[in-house]
Enzyme design. Structure first.
Site, short mmCIF file in Angstrom:
data_model
loop_
_atom_site.label_atom_id
_atom_site.label_comp_id
_atom_site.label_asym_id
_atom_site.label_seq_id
_atom_site.Cartn_x
_atom_site.Cartn_y
_atom_site.Cartn_z
N HIS A 56 7.04 -10.11 2.26
CA HIS A 56 6.41 -10.93 1.21
C HIS A 56 5.60 -12.09 1.80
O HIS A 56 5.27 -13.02 1.08
CB HIS A 56 7.48 -11.51 0.30
CG HIS A 56 8.40 -10.49 -0.29
ND1 HIS A 56 7.94 -9.44 -1.06
CD2 HIS A 56 9.75 -10.34 -0.21
CE1 HIS A 56 8.98 -8.70 -1.44
NE2 HIS A 56 10.08 -9.22 -0.93
N HIS A 218 8.52 -5.50 -4.43
CA HIS A 218 9.07 -4.57 -3.44
C HIS A 218 8.37 -3.22 -3.52
O HIS A 218 8.89 -2.22 -3.04
CB HIS A 218 10.58 -4.38 -3.66
CG HIS A 218 11.36 -5.63 -3.58
ND1 HIS A 218 12.11 -6.12 -4.62
CD2 HIS A 218 11.49 -6.53 -2.57
CE1 HIS A 218 12.68 -7.25 -4.26
NE2 HIS A 218 12.31 -7.52 -3.02
#
Length: 329
Positions: A56, A218
């Protein structure tokens, strides 16, 4: 897809080593762990720490540094950190005034962070948490709200760490965090799915000229696929969906976050942000604070998310504008 990599199973460690090397004036890595800590840990204030899986970037290490997070705990790609490493980070960060955990609302993240909180509390640390659930997309199968923790988590980091720097107590920070989270919503779309290092398989499939609404950080697929017509049309749809979560009125004060998901060029992010700007001007709302760029990505997913935070207190804007020294903010 070609990637500049070595062994896939060592990618996370190499990533963290480079972050510690590139920003050694701000942070350091605890060897043999996924823990990144600030080089300037302020005493006499509540320490705020966060974390999750890697993939991320710049979240979460990008928000570690003077004036912001005391530490981040970085797990394997898209997998939350282990309980023992979260406990270790709590021990390192605690300066005597307690530790606040900022947790994204995913089942495994919540389980690991709350288990670590329980263990650290038994060891004598004063620990509490807030759970970020800004995602307002829906499940494709049952149309229930997902309420995952996504890009808005960055604004929670910023506000709570500024408030901690002012001397707010752990209880006060939890109350503030809950209020901020309740005032925030995010919706994201993907133009192309991402891939995980070590495999060329994409995480879901969409057509060349299609977009997926309501994707996750995700790489989760969204709830609806349709053709991409234009940036303006996309901005209009996201704004209209976000509006439904507020008592929308002229003159309301907003902080907005236009967040890239990893593979979207700055040009496209700014074209989209300009459309958001124009449409919100027509709505006659007051955009008091804005960020445009990559803040919480999904490796190489192409796409964008839009976050609205209603600034219900003037102090929240002050906290957003408080200077910090991190590489991601």
């Amino acid at each position: 897809m070609k990637k500049i990599m070595n062994r896939a199973d060592d990618t996370v460690s190499q990533l963290l080593n480079s972050i510690a090397f590139a920003y050694d004036d701000k942070l350091k890595r605890i060897p043999q762990t996924g823990i990144i800590v600030s080089q300037k840990m302020a005493a006499n204030k509540v320490a705020v720490i966060s974390g999750g899986g890697t993939g991320h970037e710049p979240a979460h290490s990008g928000y570690v540094g003077e004036g912001m997070l005391s530490a981040s705990i970085n797990g394997p790609i898209f997998i939350p950190p282990a309980v023992n490493e979260i406990v270790q980070a709590i021990e390192l960060a605690d300066q005597g005034q307690g530790v606040l955990l900022v947790v994204k609302n995913f089942e495994a993240d919540v389980a690991n962070f709350l288990a670590a909180e329980e263990l650290a509390t038994k060891q004598g640390h004063d620990v509490d948490h807030v759970i970020v659930n800004d995602d307002c997309s829906i499940e494709k199968s049952n149309f229930k709200k997902r309420r995952r923790g996504v890009a808005g988590t960055v604004y929670v980091h910023k506000i709570l760490t500024a408030a901690a720097g002012e001397g707010k107590s752990l209880d006060e920070l939890v109350t503030l965090g809950d209020d901020v989270i309740a005032s925030m919503n995010t919706l994201g779309v993907a133009l192309a799915p991402g891939t995980i290092p070590g495999t060329s398989q994409t995480q879901f499939s969409i057509g060349e000229n299609e977009i997926s609404f309501g994707i996750g950080i995700h790489g989760e697929a969204g709830y609806r696929v349709e053709p991409l017509e234009s940036s303006e049309q996309l901005a209009n749809e996201l704004i209209n969906k976000l509006k439904t979560h507020y008592n929308w009125k002229r003159g309301m004060k907003l902080a907005i976050l236009v967040n890239g998901l990893g593979a979207t060029p700055q040009m496209e992010l700014h074209v989209f942000a300009n459309d958001v700007r124009r449409l919100l001007m027509l709505e006659e709302v007051d955009v008091c604070f804005k960020k445009v760029g990559n803040y919480m990505t999904s490796i190489d997913m192409a796409g964008v998310s839009l976050t609205f935070l209603e600034l219900k207190e003037e102090q929240w804007l002050t906290y957003l504008n408080t200077p910090v020294s991190t590489y991601g903010w």
